[in-house]
Design an enzyme around this catalytic site. Structure first.
Site, PDB file in Angstrom:
ATOM      1  N   ARG A   1      -8.442   0.154   4.407  1.00 56.07           N
ATOM      2  CA  ARG A   1      -7.422   1.004   3.774  1.00 56.07           C
ATOM      3  C   ARG A   1      -6.123   0.246   3.540  1.00 56.07           C
ATOM      4  NH1 ARG A   1      -8.376   6.918   5.835  1.00 56.07           N
ATOM      5  NH2 ARG A   1      -7.028   7.279   4.079  1.00 56.07           N
TER       6      ARG A   1
ATOM      7  N   ARG B   1      -4.002  10.582   3.416  1.00 54.10           N
ATOM      8  CA  ARG B   1      -2.808  11.270   3.877  1.00 54.10           C
ATOM      9  C   ARG B   1      -1.778  11.423   2.740  1.00 54.10           C
ATOM     10  NH1 ARG B   1      -0.484  13.413   7.760  1.00 54.10           N
ATOM     11  NH2 ARG B   1       1.766  13.351   7.753  1.00 54.10           N
TER      12      ARG B   1
ATOM     13  N   LYS C   1       0.833  -1.215   0.000  1.00 54.92           N
ATOM     14  CA  LYS C   1       0.000   0.000   0.000  1.00 54.92           C
ATOM     15  C   LYS C   1       0.860   1.255   0.000  1.00 54.92           C
ATOM     16  CE  LYS C   1      -1.509   1.837   3.963  1.00 54.92           C
ATOM     17  NZ  LYS C   1      -1.503   3.229   4.378  1.00 54.92           N
ATOM     18  N   ASN C   2       1.830   1.302   0.909  1.00 56.00           N
ATOM     19  CA  ASN C   2       2.585   2.550   1.053  1.00 56.00           C
ATOM     20  C   ASN C   2       3.544   2.806  -0.110  1.00 56.00           C
ATOM     21  OD1 ASN C   2       1.167   3.226   3.302  1.00 56.00           O
ATOM     22  ND2 ASN C   2       2.738   2.573   4.771  1.00 56.00           N
TER      23      ASN C   2
ATOM     24  N   CYS D   1      -5.134   8.478   8.360  1.00 52.88           N
ATOM     25  CA  CYS D   1      -5.188   7.962   9.726  1.00 52.88           C
ATOM     26  C   CYS D   1      -4.552   8.962  10.681  1.00 52.88           C
ATOM     27  CB  CYS D   1      -4.442   6.628   9.819  1.00 52.88           C
ATOM     28  SG  CYS D   1      -5.410   5.199   9.330  1.00 52.88           S
TER      29      CYS D   1
ATOM     30  N   ARG E   1       0.477  14.735  12.631  1.00 49.21           N
ATOM     31  CA  ARG E   1       1.548  14.274  11.739  1.00 49.21           C
ATOM     32  C   ARG E   1       1.959  15.442  10.844  1.00 49.21           C
ATOM     33  NH1 ARG E   1      -1.060   8.956   9.306  1.00 49.21           N
ATOM     34  NH2 ARG E   1       0.996   8.525   8.467  1.00 49.21           N
ATOM     35  N   PRO E   2       2.933  16.236  11.306  1.00 48.63           N
ATOM     36  CA  PRO E   2       3.313  17.436  10.561  1.00 48.63           C
ATOM     37  C   PRO E   2       3.985  17.105   9.228  1.00 48.63           C
ATOM     38  CG  PRO E   2       4.829  17.067  12.393  1.00 48.63           C
ATOM     39  CD  PRO E   2       3.749  16.040  12.512  1.00 48.63           C
ATOM     40  N   ILE E   3       4.002  18.091   8.317  1.00 45.96           N
ATOM     41  CA  ILE E   3       4.721  17.883   7.053  1.00 45.96           C
ATOM     42  C   ILE E   3       5.770  18.985   6.845  1.00 45.96           C
ATOM     43  CG2 ILE E   3       2.921  16.513   5.909  1.00 45.96           C
ATOM     44  CD1 ILE E   3       2.217  19.066   4.306  1.00 45.96           C
ATOM     45  N   ASP E   4       6.293  19.497   7.965  1.00 49.19           N
ATOM     46  CA  ASP E   4       7.281  20.577   7.872  1.00 49.19           C
ATOM     47  C   ASP E   4       8.530  20.183   7.081  1.00 49.19           C
ATOM     48  OD1 ASP E   4       7.451  18.935  10.348  1.00 49.19           O
ATOM     49  OD2 ASP E   4       9.367  19.957  10.557  1.00 49.19           O
ATOM     50  N   GLN E   5       8.925  18.909   7.140  1.00 49.87           N
ATOM     51  CA  GLN E   5      10.141  18.503   6.419  1.00 49.87           C
ATOM     52  C   GLN E   5       9.899  18.450   4.902  1.00 49.87           C
ATOM     53  OE1 GLN E   5      13.161  18.207   8.095  1.00 49.87           O
ATOM     54  NE2 GLN E   5      11.801  19.042   9.661  1.00 49.87           N
TER      55      GLN E   5
ATOM     56  N   ASP F   1       4.218   0.444  12.033  1.00 48.13           N
ATOM     57  CA  ASP F   1       2.929  -0.047  11.539  1.00 48.13           C
ATOM     58  C   ASP F   1       2.600  -1.441  12.074  1.00 48.13           C
ATOM     59  OD1 ASP F   1       2.725   2.290  10.139  1.00 48.13           O
ATOM     60  OD2 ASP F   1       3.394   1.445   8.239  1.00 48.13           O
TER      61      ASP F   1
HETATM   62  N1  EPU Z   1       7.491  13.976  10.763  1.00 46.25           N
HETATM   63  C1  EPU Z   1       7.719  15.291  11.073  1.00 46.25           C
HETATM   64  N2  EPU Z   1       7.733  16.192  10.037  1.00 46.25           N
HETATM   65  C2  EPU Z   1       7.525  15.821   8.742  1.00 46.25           C
HETATM   66  C3  EPU Z   1       7.289  14.480   8.443  1.00 46.25           C
HETATM   67  C4  EPU Z   1       7.275  13.567   9.481  1.00 46.25           C
HETATM   68  O1  EPU Z   1       7.915  15.666  12.220  1.00 46.25           O
HETATM   69  O2  EPU Z   1       7.551  16.691   7.870  1.00 46.25           O
HETATM   70  C5  EPU Z   1       7.501  12.975  11.857  1.00 46.25           C
HETATM   71  C6  EPU Z   1       6.177  12.267  12.020  1.00 46.25           C
HETATM   72  O3  EPU Z   1       5.299  12.995  12.831  1.00 46.25           O
HETATM   73  C7  EPU Z   1       6.604  10.950  12.619  1.00 46.25           C
HETATM   74  C8  EPU Z   1       7.937  10.688  11.922  1.00 46.25           C
HETATM   75  O4  EPU Z   1       8.391  11.940  11.477  1.00 46.25           O
HETATM   76  O5  EPU Z   1       6.816  11.087  13.997  1.00 46.25           O
HETATM   77  C9  EPU Z   1       7.889   9.730  10.761  1.00 46.25           C
HETATM   78  O6  EPU Z   1       6.907  10.126   9.829  1.00 46.25           O
HETATM   79  P1  EPU Z   1       6.969   9.782   8.275  1.00 46.25           P
HETATM   80  O7  EPU Z   1       6.997  11.032   7.503  1.00 46.25           O
HETATM   81  O8  EPU Z   1       8.054   8.779   8.046  1.00 46.25           O
HETATM   82  O9  EPU Z   1       5.592   9.089   8.047  1.00 46.25           O
HETATM   83  P2  EPU Z   1       4.659   9.239   6.806  1.00 46.25           P
HETATM   84  O10 EPU Z   1       5.473   9.316   5.553  1.00 46.25           O
HETATM   85  O11 EPU Z   1       3.643  10.293   7.027  1.00 46.25           O
HETATM   86  C10 EPU Z   1       4.533   6.706   6.255  1.00 46.25           C
HETATM   87  C11 EPU Z   1       3.433   5.706   6.135  1.00 46.25           C
HETATM   88  C12 EPU Z   1       2.904   5.365   7.518  1.00 46.25           C
HETATM   89  C13 EPU Z   1       4.043   4.856   8.372  1.00 46.25           C
HETATM   90  C14 EPU Z   1       5.178   5.875   8.409  1.00 46.25           C
HETATM   91  C15 EPU Z   1       6.412   5.388   9.156  1.00 46.25           C
HETATM   92  C16 EPU Z   1       2.434   6.356   4.041  1.00 46.25           C
HETATM   93  C17 EPU Z   1       1.315   7.016   3.346  1.00 46.25           C
HETATM   94  N3  EPU Z   1       2.361   6.289   5.351  1.00 46.25           N
HETATM   95  O12 EPU Z   1       3.938   7.853   6.840  1.00 46.25           O
HETATM   96  O13 EPU Z   1       1.977   4.319   7.307  1.00 46.25           O
HETATM   97  O14 EPU Z   1       3.576   4.632   9.681  1.00 46.25           O
HETATM   98  O15 EPU Z   1       5.586   6.196   7.058  1.00 46.25           O
HETATM   99  O16 EPU Z   1       6.927   4.240   8.577  1.00 46.25           O
HETATM  100  O17 EPU Z   1       3.375   5.878   3.409  1.00 46.25           O
HETATM  101  C18 EPU Z   1       0.153   2.974   7.844  1.00 46.25           C
HETATM  102  O18 EPU Z   1       0.410   2.325   6.816  1.00 46.25           O
HETATM  103  O19 EPU Z   1      -0.657   2.583   8.721  1.00 46.25           O
HETATM  104  C19 EPU Z   1       0.834   4.224   8.060  1.00 46.25           C
HETATM  105  C20 EPU Z   1       0.393   5.136   8.902  1.00 46.25           C
END
Ligand code: EPU
Length: 413
Positions: A392, A88, A18-19, A112, A117-121, A300
């Protein structure tokens, strides 16, 4: 609804990840010509993404596990609301549209929301590439006359930010270096697709990724990697029900962390080239688990593992160092009789017998944890609401479990 207590037995086929899928579909729009994705999972998130591309003007044909995307007539139009809010991973449209058109307006993502879950990076990356980012009525507007390669150090190891920056940087002028990049297999999968489309990406799967921008990208055919989280969930379910299951169509290396923990508990595991056999045992030892970025134990799988640890003797501690608060499944397990205390970013789990109850899935992996809990309960019927979250991430879940000998059904079936 689950009438548990039956050991799972047989073989389960794992579908594409999925991811990966929900990053590969938007990645396809960087191409001017047709991209074909194989081994696609049949999931609601994939369907929503297909609609998103159609809304933008792409032609999308989705037939079972194959999707053919023709993005030649796609345009970058603002998408502040609607489907983008349901998903997301709609944030990948930011990097992909920015790369192809130099502009994107995308509503801030949904999905979810087990914690903020910020996207600042992601934003830091787009800005480093020369884009201007502003917020307008809950949507991000990102614009660049010309994206330029840059050196970007991620303050947090982020799967989403790493992929989003790779997408935009593929079409920037010059070289981008992403430092402290995420190393998940899904990152390699996306880089493999992009390279097949003509990008020049090196180092995916390590903490330093080098992206040399190209002027044009073209179509290709790509097969998605197996879903390691789905696979790990079935492995844990097999162990929890003291079953004997072959989890087929997997890359065993992607599952090393879960394999090692299950073995430490006393589960018997046999690895083949593309499958893993999990043989449950009557007694399990308690273990401590730390959810970390890859190649650590996946966050996960933290919730499914939490359920399994209720079946071990003694006290286990499970901590999540990716999401500090991904424990909404715990109160539901406690309703089923589990003895668990939350302490900061850890759950202290004492071995206990679970009993049937009506419980609620609050997010995808919490739902998986509750399904496994229901499968272990021998008396009564466990009723799980919120199953749309489970849809999902787990395609054909009910059919797969029935094939493995479980008694499970949807109440509206
Ligand atoms: N984070 C920040 N700033 C950012 C991005 C992330 O502080 O700009 C923090 C997050 O809050 C978290 C950590 O960094 O504490 C890791 O977040 P990451 O960005 O790696 O997660 P993501 O890309 O939003 C994906 C998967 C998630 C999975 C995580 C970690 C997708 C769509 N989602 O999320 O999958 O838990 O990586 O491996 O690919 C799931 O499948 O149930 C799921 C939530």
């Amino acid at each position: 609804m689950i009438a548990g207590g039956r050991p799972l037995r047989g073989t389960v086929q794992i579908s594409g990840a999925k991811n990966s899928a929900i990053a590969l579909i938007p990645a396809a729009i960087l191409s001017e010509t047709t991209v074909t994705l194989d081994n696609l999972p049949t999931l609601s998130d994939v369907a929503i993404y297909a609609e998103l591309l159609q809304d933008l003007g792409a032609t999308v044909h989705w037939n079972e596990d194959q999707m053919v995307i023709d993005p030649s007539r796609l345009v970058s139009k603002p998408m502040p609301n609607g489907n983008v809010k349901k998903l997301r991973a709609s944030y990948y449209l930011m990097g992909a549209l920015l790369g192809r058109f130099g502009e994107a307006t995308i509503g801030l993502p949904g999905g979810c929301n087990f914690e903020p879950r910020p996207i600042d990076q992601h934003i830091k990356g787009f800005e480093a590439l020369g884009a201007q980012v502003s917020t307008e009525n809950g949507a991000l507007h990102i614009q660049a006359k010309q994206l330029r390669g840059a050196k970007i150090y991620l303050d947090v190891v982020s799967v989403g930010a790493t992929i989003n920056i790779m997408l935009a940087a593929s079409r920037a002028k010059g070289v981008t270096i992403i430092e402290n990049a995420a190393k998940e297999p899904e990152i390699i999968d996306v880089a493999t697709l992009l390279n097949s489309m003509g990008a020049k990406i090196k180092g995916a799967g390590t903490e330093t990724i080098r992206v040399e921008g190209v002027d044009e990208m073209h179509g290709c055919r790509h097969s998605i990697i197996p879903d390691r989280i789905q696979a790990g969930t079935y492995m844990i379910a097999a162990a929890a029900t003291r079953g004997d299951v072959i989890v087929d169509n997997v890359i065993p290396k992607h599952l090393e962390a879960v394999t090692a923990k299950l073995q430490e508990m006393g589960v018997h595991i046999f690895e083949m080239d593309e499958s893993i056999r999990v043989v449950g045992q009557p007694i399990y030892e308690s273990v401590d688990v730390k959810a970390l970025v890859y190649p650590g134990f996946a966050t996960d799988l933290q919730s499914p593992m939490g359920t399994l640890l209720t079946q071990a003797r003694g006290v286990s501690i499970i901590s999540d160092y990716v999401y500090s608060n991904r424990f909404k499944y715990i109160p539901e397990l406690v309703r089923m009789g589990a003895k668990i205390k939350l302490e900061g970013r850890s759950a202290v789990i004492e071995g206990s017998k679970l009993s049937a109850a009506k419980v609620k899935a609050t997010d995808l992996r919490a739902g998986a944890a509750l399904v496994i809990a229901g499968l272990t309960v021998a008396e009564g019927i466990t009723e799980i609401t919120g199953v749309e979250y489970i849809d999902r991430g787990y395609d054909h879940l009910v059919t797969n479990l029935l094939n493995l000998g479980a008694e499970v059904w949807r109440s509206n079936d």
